[in-house]
Enzyme design. Structure first.
Site, PDB file in Angstrom:
ATOM      1  CE  LYS A 286      -3.947   1.689   2.791  1.00 52.26           C
ATOM      2  NZ  LYS A 286      -4.804   1.333   3.938  1.00 52.26           N
TER       3      LYS A 286
ATOM      4  CB  SER B 276      -8.253   3.075   3.014  1.00 46.15           C
ATOM      5  OG  SER B 276      -7.346   2.533   3.966  1.00 46.15           O
TER       6      SER B 276
ATOM      7  CB  SER C  35      -8.249   0.042   5.793  1.00 47.16           C
ATOM      8  OG  SER C  35      -9.069   1.167   5.720  1.00 47.16           O
TER       9      SER C  35
END
Ligand code: GLN
Length: 486
Positions: free
Chosen positions: A79, A154, A178
């Protein structure tokens, strides 16, 4: 053989048996990326050349007789809120555009040592604030199961990259769900470790008392391997704990004799989709057949979790994000009259709407005259939520719930209504508030072919029990074998 379809463990066995080279694996994934990325848009950056060089280095080492660890030569994505030495780390925000950290996150150093090959950095909601990845300043990631729907967030980029076969596994971060929620919406496995299990050094902070880094993978075993590699105390993060790291592979036994699992009634509320509820209940039957005893329990403070989270998370975010003022990091406005004006304009131009909303709310709940009414009260309710879990874990080894009240929703469906979006995390945020570990695994599909996730929550530092339950379930079902037809 279509190597991109395999799990990390399957790839490892082929590499170890010298049936395929690491270069072949990387090439297959790069071809897959070329084929689907234009539609999925999971990545913000790629390290194609570096990955191929690394692959060749590994092939040399392997033919030279070097021992091949379980992660050696396996491609991974991370990420884009994990700092990587000299590579742009944007958090999907304009304010960090052009920020090249001078060091790497501890988890990345650990992965490097274990031998993974970094393919690229994945898209996310700006500063990890969101549940659909639509808050990215740069692009919209699509759910590979239906390109009109959101991958969740996310860490939606990481989950979509794994689900579409662009990479066998990835790292995400989880502040309120997330990792687990996008894993559920994309039909893959995602694990949030206990707070303090994994070093946060080099993870761009959103809400420091809630953030944890964790794996997203196609299988429970792959999750276990990744967790093993990144866990442990780190001198560079004082909130990482010196607590023994279990052997997460040894614990993978497909038998649940003697286990007691709680099913909290507060998680089967109105608002949950009927098909989600049904599939989770069916899954509990499978788990029962494997030897576990399942009983209904109550976590009475669950109804306060969303409100509590959005006070604490925004308060911490407003403080953490104060550092982005156009001086030390990334973006600086072109138009300025004086120093204060430069700060203001840089922040105004650099942050997106959701981030601004949270900074305003967080600043308000910490302000003089209000902080005890809001922030202080939220911390007290947080303790009550944690006490609910402590009490339940006196009698139960784990807790099972749905991961998300809905399957993947349409792109744009919730962007106009932040409260609606916030409710996507109603089942995941309590684990962050209590600091406990949680895993989401696929447990079925709705009638439109969209994946449904089952969440297993465990005692602090007892990742091995939730991995074991997840593994036993996975070994006795076929859901994890289905892949999107993209
Ligand atoms: N969706 C939640 C939020 O918007 C959780 C985000 C996260 O876990 N990073 O805050």
């Amino acid at each position: 053989m279509e190597l991109y379809k395999l799990s990390a463990y399957e790839l490892h066995n082929l590499i170890k048996g010298k049936e395929v080279s690491v270069e072949e694996v990387v090439t297959s994934l790069l071809q897959r990326i070329k084929k689907v990325e234009e539609r999925v848009k999971a990545f913000l950056s790629f390290y194609q050349k570096e990955a191929l060089n690394e692959a060749r280095k590994w092939d040399k080492k392997i033919s030279g007789g070097e021992e091949v660890g379980p992660l050696a030569g396996i491609p991974i994505a991370i990420k884009d809120n994990l700092c990587l030495d000299s590579a742009e780390t944007s958090c999907a925000s304009n304010i960090l555009k052009g920020f090249y950290p001078p060091y790497s996150a501890t988890v990345l150093n650990k992965l490097n040592k274990a031998g993974t090959i970094l393919l690229g950095k994945t898209n996310m909601d700006e500063f990890a604030m969101g549940s659909s990845t639509e808050n990215s300043a740069f692009q919209i990631t699509r759910n590979p199961w239906n390109l009109e729907t959101a991958p969740g967030g996310s860490s939606g980029g990481s989950a979509a990259a794994v689900a579409s076969g662009e990479v066998p596994f990835a790292l995400g971060s989880d502040t309120g769900g997330s990792i687990r929620q996008p894993a559920a919406l994309c039909g893959v496995v995602g694990l949030k470790p206990t707070y303090g299990r994994v070093s946060r050094y080099g993870l761009v902070a959103f809400a420091s008392s809630l953030d944890q880094i964790g794996p997203i993978a196609k299988t429970v075993r792959d999750c276990a391997y990744l967790l093993q590699a990144i866990s442990g105390k780190d001198e560079l993060d004082s909130t990482s704990l010196d607590y023994p790291v279990s052997d997460y592979i040894q614990c993978l036994i497909p038998d649940l004799q003697g286990m007691k699992i709680g099913l909290p009634k507060e998680y089967f509320i109105t608002g949950i989709e009927e098909e989600v509820k049904k599939k989770v209940i069916t899954a509990t039957k499978v788990i029962q057949e494997l030897g576990a005893q399942i009983e209904e329990i109550s976590l009475p403070h669950t109804k306060y979790a969303v409100a509590t989270y959005y006070l604490i998370a925004t308060a911490e975010a407003s403080s953490n994000l104060a550092r982005y003022d156009g001086v030390g990091y990334g973006y600086r406005t072109q138009e300025r009259t004086n120093l204060i004006d430069m700060y203001k304009r840089s922040r105004q131009e650099g942050f997106g709407d959701e981030v601004k909303r949270r900074i305003m709310l967080g600043t308000y709940v910490l302000s003089k005259g209000y902080h005890d009414d809001y922030y202080g009260k939220a911390q007290r309710v947080r303790t009550l939520i944690k006490n609910d879990f402590d009490k339940a874990f006196k009698d139960f080894d784990a807790i099972i719930t749905p991961t998300s009240p809905t399957v993947a929703f349409n792109l744009g469906e919730k962007t106009e209504d932040p409260l609606k979006m916030y409710l996507s995390d109603v089942f995941t945020i309590s684990a962050n508030l209590a600091g406990i570990p949680g895993i989401s695994i696929p447990c079925g599909f709705n009638k439109n072919g969209l994946p449904i996730g089952l969440q297993i929550l465990g005692k602090p530092f007892d990742e091995k029990t939730i991995l074991r339950i997840a593994y036993a379930y996975e070994q006795n079902t076929e859901w994890h074998k289905r892949r999107p037809g993209i």
